[in-house]
Design a protein around this motif. Structure first.
Motif, PDB file in Angstrom:
ATOM      1  N   UNK A 196       0.837  -1.204   0.000  1.00 52.73           N
ATOM      2  CA  UNK A 196       0.000   0.000   0.000  1.00 52.73           C
ATOM      3  C   UNK A 196       0.871   1.253   0.000  1.00 52.73           C
ATOM      4  N   UNK A 197       2.006   1.198   0.686  1.00 48.63           N
ATOM      5  CA  UNK A 197       2.913   2.356   0.650  1.00 48.63           C
ATOM      6  C   UNK A 197       3.428   2.602  -0.761  1.00 48.63           C
ATOM      7  N   UNK A 198       3.824   1.502  -1.426  1.00 47.11           N
ATOM      8  CA  UNK A 198       4.345   1.635  -2.787  1.00 47.11           C
ATOM      9  C   UNK A 198       3.275   2.218  -3.703  1.00 47.11           C
ATOM     10  N   UNK A 199       2.051   1.713  -3.570  1.00 45.99           N
ATOM     11  CA  UNK A 199       0.975   2.203  -4.437  1.00 45.99           C
ATOM     12  C   UNK A 199       0.624   3.655  -4.130  1.00 45.99           C
ATOM     13  N   UNK A 200       0.652   4.004  -2.833  1.00 46.68           N
ATOM     14  CA  UNK A 200       0.368   5.404  -2.488  1.00 46.68           C
ATOM     15  C   UNK A 200       1.427   6.334  -3.056  1.00 46.68           C
ATOM     16  N   UNK A 201       2.686   5.877  -3.056  1.00 44.97           N
ATOM     17  CA  UNK A 201       3.745   6.709  -3.633  1.00 44.97           C
ATOM     18  C   UNK A 201       3.498   6.943  -5.119  1.00 44.97           C
ATOM     19  N   UNK A 202       3.071   5.895  -5.817  1.00 45.36           N
ATOM     20  CA  UNK A 202       2.797   6.043  -7.244  1.00 45.36           C
ATOM     21  C   UNK A 202       1.602   6.978  -7.460  1.00 45.36           C
ATOM     22  N   UNK A 203       0.582   6.853  -6.593  1.00 46.97           N
ATOM     23  CA  UNK A 203      -0.586   7.750  -6.690  1.00 46.97           C
ATOM     24  C   UNK A 203      -0.150   9.199  -6.484  1.00 46.97           C
ATOM     25  N   UNK A 204       0.695   9.353  -5.490  1.00 41.66           N
ATOM     26  CA  UNK A 204       1.155  10.708  -5.164  1.00 41.66           C
ATOM     27  C   UNK A 204       1.988  11.267  -6.315  1.00 41.66           C
ATOM     28  N   UNK A 205       2.841  10.420  -6.898  1.00 43.64           N
ATOM     29  CA  UNK A 205       3.660  10.845  -8.036  1.00 43.64           C
ATOM     30  C   UNK A 205       2.764  11.255  -9.197  1.00 43.64           C
ATOM     31  N   UNK A 206       1.663  10.554  -9.349  1.00 46.06           N
ATOM     32  CA  UNK A 206       0.727  10.875 -10.421  1.00 46.06           C
ATOM     33  C   UNK A 206       0.175  12.286 -10.237  1.00 46.06           C
ATOM     34  N   UNK A 207      -0.021  12.636  -8.988  1.00 43.99           N
ATOM     35  CA  UNK A 207      -0.507  13.987  -8.707  1.00 43.99           C
ATOM     36  C   UNK A 207       0.548  15.042  -9.035  1.00 43.99           C
ATOM     37  N   UNK A 208       1.810  14.680  -8.842  1.00 50.61           N
ATOM     38  CA  UNK A 208       2.882  15.651  -9.104  1.00 50.61           C
ATOM     39  C   UNK A 208       3.265  15.746 -10.576  1.00 50.61           C
ATOM     40  N   UNK A 209       2.985  14.690 -11.332  1.00 49.74           N
ATOM     41  CA  UNK A 209       3.465  14.634 -12.717  1.00 49.74           C
ATOM     42  C   UNK A 209       3.058  15.831 -13.577  1.00 49.74           C
ATOM     43  N   UNK A 210       1.801  16.284 -13.503  1.00 52.00           N
ATOM     44  CA  UNK A 210       1.398  17.399 -14.385  1.00 52.00           C
ATOM     45  C   UNK A 210       2.144  18.689 -14.090  1.00 52.00           C
ATOM     46  N   UNK A 211       2.736  18.777 -12.913  1.00 53.46           N
ATOM     47  CA  UNK A 211       3.449  19.984 -12.514  1.00 53.46           C
ATOM     48  C   UNK A 211       4.544  20.360 -13.512  1.00 53.46           C
ATOM     49  N   UNK A 212       5.179  19.325 -14.078  1.00 50.94           N
ATOM     50  CA  UNK A 212       6.287  19.571 -15.002  1.00 50.94           C
ATOM     51  C   UNK A 212       5.818  20.343 -16.230  1.00 50.94           C
ATOM     52  N   UNK A 213       4.505  20.261 -16.532  1.00 51.02           N
ATOM     53  CA  UNK A 213       3.984  20.947 -17.707  1.00 51.02           C
ATOM     54  C   UNK A 213       3.522  22.365 -17.371  1.00 51.02           C
ATOM     55  N   UNK A 214       3.538  22.726 -16.114  1.00 53.14           N
ATOM     56  CA  UNK A 214       3.092  24.056 -15.704  1.00 53.14           C
ATOM     57  C   UNK A 214       4.188  25.082 -15.938  1.00 53.14           C
ATOM     58  N   UNK A 215       3.759  26.319 -16.041  1.00 48.99           N
ATOM     59  CA  UNK A 215       4.736  27.397 -16.178  1.00 48.99           C
ATOM     60  C   UNK A 215       5.498  27.533 -14.865  1.00 48.99           C
ATOM     61  N   UNK A 216       4.751  27.547 -13.773  1.00 45.86           N
ATOM     62  CA  UNK A 216       5.392  27.605 -12.461  1.00 45.86           C
ATOM     63  C   UNK A 216       5.370  26.209 -11.874  1.00 45.86           C
ATOM     64  N   UNK A 217       6.567  25.647 -11.698  1.00 50.08           N
ATOM     65  CA  UNK A 217       6.660  24.235 -11.367  1.00 50.08           C
ATOM     66  C   UNK A 217       6.918  23.995  -9.892  1.00 50.08           C
ATOM     67  N   UNK A 218       6.900  25.057  -9.099  1.00 46.90           N
ATOM     68  CA  UNK A 218       7.388  24.934  -7.734  1.00 46.90           C
ATOM     69  C   UNK A 218       6.268  24.889  -6.696  1.00 46.90           C
ATOM     70  N   UNK A 219       6.433  23.972  -5.712  1.00 47.04           N
ATOM     71  CA  UNK A 219       5.539  23.906  -4.563  1.00 47.04           C
ATOM     72  C   UNK A 219       6.306  24.392  -3.336  1.00 47.04           C
ATOM     73  N   UNK A 220       5.596  24.531  -2.259  1.00 43.52           N
ATOM     74  CA  UNK A 220       6.307  24.986  -1.055  1.00 43.52           C
ATOM     75  C   UNK A 220       6.286  23.955   0.070  1.00 43.52           C
ATOM     76  N   UNK A 221       5.950  22.742  -0.276  1.00 45.93           N
ATOM     77  CA  UNK A 221       5.824  21.691   0.740  1.00 45.93           C
ATOM     78  C   UNK A 221       7.075  21.547   1.596  1.00 45.93           C
ATOM     79  N   UNK A 222       8.233  21.619   0.964  1.00 42.93           N
ATOM     80  CA  UNK A 222       9.479  21.400   1.698  1.00 42.93           C
ATOM     81  C   UNK A 222      10.231  22.717   1.936  1.00 42.93           C
ATOM     82  N   UNK A 223       9.496  23.821   1.947  1.00 40.15           N
ATOM     83  CA  UNK A 223      10.156  25.112   2.144  1.00 40.15           C
ATOM     84  C   UNK A 223      10.884  25.123   3.486  1.00 40.15           C
TER      85      UNK A 223
END
Lengths: 330, 427
Positions: A34-61
């Motif tokens: 379940x951890x492995x699958x959740x990581x893949x789910x989470x990565x799926x959420x992050x993937x579209x970010x690469x196509x954005x003009x602004x690619x940065x989040x502040x999660x790890x600020x």
């Protein structure tokens, strides 16, 4: 407050940061399904970010990530660097080969020194199997194994799994052939563990000299012939022939290796129609893979693997930063 | 136009798949059409009444050194082919230590194309080098050469010192099911030795090669075969001391086999006495206890294959002080008569003896020959099994005449040799 690109919000709503049981990601064995699958789910959420003009989040600020590479790497190091920066962390790259080690500092000395700098995340690659784990015992922060000797490369396996899921829609039940220099490959070890965990049927194909002893006990089926091993495969994962790790001749010549084990159009025909071809890079063209295959976007997903790498590593960094935060809180 | 069929009747058949000689007949064109109780011959067939003679499959000699290319003064495909046909050898496995060394698929191809063309029809199968330049360091392109037609891989007379190299080669070869032949001799113990180490060597003042040199290497090779699952032929055993390891390995199911040079079954170190360089062999002729142990091992099947070890050397390389003389003996023409010595003495059953020179090599080399069965290629020899003769090595058809059987009394002559139904000797 940093800007959140709007496109990500929707995906983020589907998943939340993955909670890790472990402080580090040293091996695929640290993950349950379940951890492995959740990581893949989470990565799926992050993937579209690469196509954005602004690619940065502040999660790890405000967090500090050190990439500590004892072995040369272009793609993995830059992938981790980008992932950290897109998550908002401060990223420092240290290439140790040229500095302290040359001056006689031991691995543990290096760890102690770095620990004093109080990083939050340490991404480590080392040429010796088990070295990353040793280092993780000597620091207070979370450690991510970015490849240790011939042992493991867990984020590569995660990005490979993510790529497969993205292209074929699932992993469960797929026949996945991992081909070539299995003996020297940390990518193969991590992939066998992860893909088996996720329900795939893994096959290992290679000459007997490049097959680890008792590899069949990993839960994969072992073949010495591409024709037999590729039969009905959904995924053909080629490995880099790691000449730099070889002592003496494991096979007679590149010519013979390519003839029997190099992926070309003739051999690919044995796989299932529509099978995808993967390679962790960097490729030895004309040794393990024919350029006609590697550069054919119809079958090759090699470029996708690189693209997915950043999203997967963002998910991993986030999960470990969370677990680190929990540890502090607790 | 198909070949005129031949019927050999009233003969005694030595079928290597059986344990006893049987009376019967054999009918063949290119292939064996019928064998045993043959009902009749088609019109126009040649009919041979072979009263008192024996029929066996043509012999497969797994260890033949031919000088071509590179040492044509010693032996050519043509001279070796003549000697083989006269000796009842219908298939020669040619050793790779030619000049150039056969360590590349194009040279394998050369032997396959050129060999039978010049050998007068005798089949020539290439054994390829196991390591590049036979230097024992880097394995050759075993897969590509196997595809080109190499039947086995060997480092010839040069043992591979590095256990790692042999391990890798054995392991790598498993994916092609390739047979690896290795001479078990510790080169450090054998270095400088010219004969069996023992009382005689001491008396003659010649440096010896201890039997332990073979036993040590055989143990190592067998352990590597077990480790890798590779198919290993211990090439030309000479010492009793090496046999227990072979027996243990076979009992454990290791894919291990062994050959013996016919000279080691008939002669011993005493034949070297008088500094007879024609009896200077590698491995050396050993003691009488070794010889009898080897004969027993052939008889009970522990040793699988008998070879001639044919190694032509010119007189100028043999007529030298013993230590300086070349190793080796010719053997194509005397393989059968030499081996039959053991039959005449009652030491080895006839079918077992013939099996070690026909069916066993055929199985190891995955050849359809070496059989007296319907459908097999008609490589057949007609033998006068008791015919006595004194070997005159000057009359040998080989280009070299270095035979340790010279002036010895032998029994067993080949009357006629057929290859794919065609007469290549006698008739």
């Amino acid at each position: 407050m940093a800007q959140r690109p709007t496109g990500v919000k929707k995906s983020e709503a589907r998943t939340s940061p993955v909670r890790f049981r472990h402080k580090h990601l040293l091996s695929i064995a640290d993950l349950d399904r379940s951890e492995a699958e959740s990581l893949l789910d989470r990565a799926e959420a992050f993937a579209p970010l690469a196509e954005q003009k602004i690619k940065k989040l502040d999660t790890l600020r405000g967090r500090t990530q050190i990439n500590l590479f004892f072995e040369n790497s272009t793609r993995t190091q830059s992938s981790f660097e980008l992932a950290g920066k897109r998550m908002g962390a401060d990223v420092v790259n240290m290439s140790v080969k040229s500095s302290s080690v040359a001056k006689g500092e031991t691995l543990i000395d290096t760890a102690t020194t770095l620990n004093a700098m109080r990083p939050d995340l340490l991404v480590v690659r080392h040429g010796s199997s088990g070295a990353v784990e040793l280092l993780s015992q000597k620091v207070d922060c979370s450690v991510i194994n970015a490849g240790d000797g011939k042992h493991e490369h867990p984020t590569q396996a995660l990005l490979d799994a993510f790529t497969i899921r993205d292209k074929l829609g699932r992993i469960e039940g797929l026949a996945i052939a991992i081909c070539g220099d299995v003996l020297h490959s940390r990518v193969a070890r991590s992939n066998v563990a992860l893909l088996t965990l996720l329900g795939a049927q893994v096959r290992l194909i290679g000459p007997p000299t490049l097959m680890p002893a008792a590899a069949e006990r990993w839960g994969a089926k072992v073949f010495h012939s591409m024709r037999e091993g590729l039969k009905g495969a959904d995924v053909v994962m080629m490995l880099r022939v790691q000449r730099e790790r070889m002592q003496g001749g494991f096979f007679p010549s590149a010519r013979e290796f390519f003839w029997f084990y190099g992926l070309d159009e003739d051999k690919l025909k044995f796989a299932k129609p529509g099978a995808i071809v993967m390679h962790p890079g960097p490729m030895n063209r004309g040794v393990e893979i024919d350029s006609n295959i590697a550069d054919n976007p119809q079958v090759s997903v090699i470029e996708t693997q690189v693209r997915m790498g950043v999203a997967v590593r963002m998910a991993v960094l986030e999960a470990l930063a969370e677990s680190g935060a929990n540890a502090e809180a607790g | 136009m198909s070949l005129r069929p031949t019927l050999i009747k009233n003969t005694r058949l030595i079928d290597p798949a059986k344990t006893e000689v049987e009376d019967g007949a054999i009918l063949f064109d290119e292939n064996i059409l019928d064998v045993g109780a043959v009902s009749g011959a088609p019109d126009g067939a040649e009919i041979i009444d072979a009263e008192g003679l024996y029929v066996a499959p043509g012999l497969i000699d797994m260890r033949v050194t031919i000088g071509e290319p590179g040492a044509e003064h010693k032996e050519t495909f043509k001279s070796a082919g003549r000697a083989a046909a006269a000796g009842g050898v219908t298939t020669m496995v040619m050793m790779p230590h030619t000049d150039p060394i056969i360590d590349d698929q194009s040279l394998v191809d050369y032997v396959l194309r050129r060999g039978p063309d010049r050998s007068g029809g005798v089949r020539v199968l290439p054994a390829a080098a196991l390591t590049k330049h036979l230097d024992g360091e880097l394995m050759t392109e075993i897969g590509l050469m196997a595809e080109a037609g190499a039947v086995l891989f060997t480092n010839g007379d040069k043992p591979i010192t590095s256990s790692r190299v042999l391990r890798r080669a054995l392991s790598y070869a498993t994916s092609f099911g390739a047979l690896i032949a290795h001479r078990p001799e510790d080169p450090f113990l054998a270095e400088g030795g010219v004969m069996h180490e023992g009382e005689l060597a001491a008396r003659l003042g010649l440096p010896g090669i201890p039997a332990a040199a073979e036993a040590i290497m055989a143990e190592r090779d067998l352990a590597l075969a077990e480790l890798t699952g590779g198919k290993l032929l211990l090439d030309m055993l000479s010492a009793a001391q090496a046999l227990p390891a072979l027996k243990r390995a076979k009992e454990r199911g290791v894919s291990a086999f062994a050959s013996v040079n016919v000279h080691h079954l008939v002669l011993n170190e005493q034949d070297v006495d008088g500094y007879r360089t024609f009896a200077k062999l590698s491995p050396p002729l050993r003691g009488e206890d070794d010889r009898t142990a080897l004969v027993r091992a052939v008889s009970d099947g522990l040793i699988d294959v008998i070879v001639s070890g044919h190694d032509p050397q010119q007189a100028e390389d043999k007529r030298l002080p013993f230590e300086e003389a070349a190793f080796g003996a010719v053997g194509l023409e005397t393989l059968l008569a030499g081996a039959l010595t053991l039959h005449h003495k009652g030491d080895v059953p006839l079918n077992t003896l013939i099996r070690a020179m026909t069916l066993k090599p055929a199985e190891l080399l995955r050849q359809p020959t070496g059989r007296l069965s319907k459908g097999a290629p008609a490589d057949v020899i007609l033998i006068d099994i008791g015919a006595p003769f004194k070997l005159d090595s000057d009359k040998l058809k080989s280009k070299s005449n270095n035979s340790p059987f010279d002036k010895k009394l032998l029994q067993g002559a080949v009357k006629r040799t057929f290859i794919a139904g065609k007469t290549v000797f006698g008739g």
